[in-house]
Design an enzyme around this catalytic site. Structure first.
Site, PDB file in Angstrom:
ATOM      1  N   ASP A 254       0.831  -1.210   0.000  1.00 33.55           N
ATOM      2  CA  ASP A 254       0.000   0.000   0.000  1.00 33.55           C
ATOM      3  C   ASP A 254       0.858   1.249   0.000  1.00 33.55           C
ATOM      4  O   ASP A 254       0.453   2.292  -0.511  1.00 33.55           O
ATOM      5  CB  ASP A 254      -0.948  -0.012   1.204  1.00 33.55           C
ATOM      6  CG  ASP A 254      -2.042  -1.035   0.965  1.00 33.55           C
ATOM      7  OD1 ASP A 254      -1.813  -2.217   1.261  1.00 33.55           O
ATOM      8  OD2 ASP A 254      -3.094  -0.647   0.414  1.00 33.55           O
TER       9      ASP A 254
HETATM   10  O1  MRU Z   1      -7.708  -3.022   2.893  1.00 30.90           O
HETATM   11  P1  MRU Z   1      -7.427  -3.427   1.475  1.00 30.90           P
HETATM   12  O2  MRU Z   1      -8.202  -4.616   1.028  1.00 30.90           O
HETATM   13  O3  MRU Z   1      -7.541  -2.248   0.534  1.00 30.90           O
HETATM   14  O4  MRU Z   1      -5.882  -3.840   1.508  1.00 30.90           O
HETATM   15  C1  MRU Z   1      -5.283  -4.281   0.318  1.00 30.90           C
HETATM   16  C2  MRU Z   1      -3.864  -4.668   0.469  1.00 30.90           C
HETATM   17  O5  MRU Z   1      -3.278  -4.569   1.527  1.00 30.90           O
HETATM   18  C3  MRU Z   1      -3.143  -5.083  -0.783  1.00 30.90           C
HETATM   19  O6  MRU Z   1      -2.176  -6.032  -0.497  1.00 30.90           O
HETATM   20  C4  MRU Z   1      -2.469  -3.851  -1.408  1.00 30.90           C
HETATM   21  O7  MRU Z   1      -3.375  -2.801  -1.511  1.00 30.90           O
HETATM   22  C5  MRU Z   1      -1.912  -4.143  -2.752  1.00 30.90           C
HETATM   23  S1  MRU Z   1      -3.175  -4.397  -3.967  1.00 30.90           S
HETATM   24  C6  MRU Z   1      -2.391  -4.655  -5.447  1.00 30.90           C
END
Ligand code: MRU
Length: 372
Positions: A254
């Site tokens: 993220d």
């Molecule tokens: O809370 P989320 O579902 O948005 O978290 C998503 C993640 O942590 C993913 O691993 C990250 O965003 C990478 S998506 C290509």
């Protein structure tokens, strides 16, 4: 412009045609496939906050397109080019407040604001500014699939070149596939590329409590694509590695700080610790838009905390209550894996490695300068 993910039979989190945006409601998967109509930035903000759309790249693109739809359908804007630019800037600032941890959304907003300001300075009508914005948002949708495919190719060949084995089993955490991006995926894109190259023995996906992006979304994608895969409880990752059943771990990101510290879904750090203990290479796969060079380390990353309901109730807070009423809850949505636990960062421009074997961190700035 229409998104082309259908052509390859990929799952589509984002369905877009100029003036119309639909998001697959990921809170209902895998039991129901329902698309929600997104008419404006307000709908976009709510869809991101409520996890209808999630995953760092998908959030950024959905936000950009929600605003593109809003301005495509504006028929009575009487202001100047500066008014149009101000309108768009404010809406982007609002969209960025929907979720704090993934940098892709604020990175997209910054880039779009530059395009808007340039258009306002060079166009004579507000319509021209809106047109420039819509085109730039559409390019983001197209670019994401291309960069994910490049991540897949680089990652699969790097992982293969660093093992003697002919068939590999790979563990992943959370959901980083077509549902988390405009299509194909990042970490799941690497798994897809290993599979299509005939070298994937098996993918393992964690449940990813408490929101279950692994059991609901990654498992769904793996079954959809007929990739040999096994679902494990988050707490089974250490035992799986101890049994010698994992050859590499690949996760998404993220936000990656300039030293390589990586914020990703809660639980990633524990998987990385297990991988280090068991000598299993641990890779982060992410587009350059997930890198935040303004941060020197992961300590500066803001970690979103989500509703206690996600832990108190089943189905990530949407189902019935299972925990004792009155218990206090700590529910961080992400954690930070320190760079010293990461073997390489797979991007669309190649794999970022440490300069020398003993290095604790990555020199991401130099890599970005050299490849841009
Ligand atoms: O809370 P989320 O579902 O948005 O978290 C998503 C993640 O942590 C993913 O691993 C990250 O965003 C990478 S998506 C290509």
């Amino acid at each position: 412009m229409a998104s082309d993910s259908n052509a390859t039979n990929m799952l589509q989190a984002i369905r877009y045609n100029r003036g119309s945006l639909q998001l697959l409601d990921q809170t209902k998967l895998p039991l129901e496939s329902v698309y929600l109509e997104i008419r404006d930035s307000n709908d976009g903000w709510n869809a991101i906050r409520d996890m209808v759309v999630r995953g760092a790249p998908a959030i950024a693109i959905a936000a950009a397109l929600a605003l593109a739809v809003e301005v495509s359908n504006l028929d009575d804007f009487s202001g100047s080019t500066d008014d149009a630019a101000y309108f768009l800037h404010k809406k982007l600032e609002y969209l960025v407040t929907s979720r704090p941890t993934a940098v892709n959304l604020s990175d997209a907003a910054t880039k779009l604001k530059e395009i808007i300001s340039m258009a306002a300075a060079t166009t004579s009508e507000a319509r021209g500014v809106f047109q420039a914005y819509v085109e730039a948002a559409e390019i983001m949708l197209e670019d994401d699939v291309a960069s994910n495919k490049a991540i897949g190719i680089y990652g699969a060949s790097f992982i293969q070149n660093h093992t003697e084995k002919h068939k590999l089993s790979v563990l992943t955490h959370c959901n980083t596939g077509s549902l988390a991006t405009a299509g194909y995926g990042t970490a799941l894109g690497v798994i897809r590329a290993l599979h299509s190259g005939g070298v994937l023995e098996r993918a393992y996906c964690t449940e990813t409590r408490p929101f279950n992006q692994g059991s609901r979304l990654t498992a769904y994608e793996l079954v959809h694509d007929k990739i040999p895969a096994t679902l494990i409880a988050d707490s089974a990752a250490a035992a799986l590695m101890q049994a010698g059943r994992v050859d590499a771990v690949v996760v998404g990101a993220d936000r990656v700080a300039s030293n390589g510290d990586t914020a990703n879904k809660i639980g990633t750090y524990s998987v990385a610790l297990c991988a280090k203990f068991h000598n299993v290479p641990f890779y982060v796969a992410a587009p350059l838009t997930s890198i935040d060079l303004s941060l020197s380390s992961g300590k500066q990353i803001v970690i979103e905390e989500r509703s206690p309901k996600e832990l108190l109730n089943t189905r990530g807070g949407l189902g019935e209550q299972v925990a004792a009423s009155g218990i206090s809850v700590w529910n961080p949505a992400f954690d930070v894996t320190p760079a010293n636990l990461i073997s390489g960062i797979i991007t669309e421009k190649g794999v970022i490695t440490k300069t020398s074997a003993g290095d604790a961190s990555f020199d991401i700035k130099t890599f970005v300068q050299k490849t841009s």
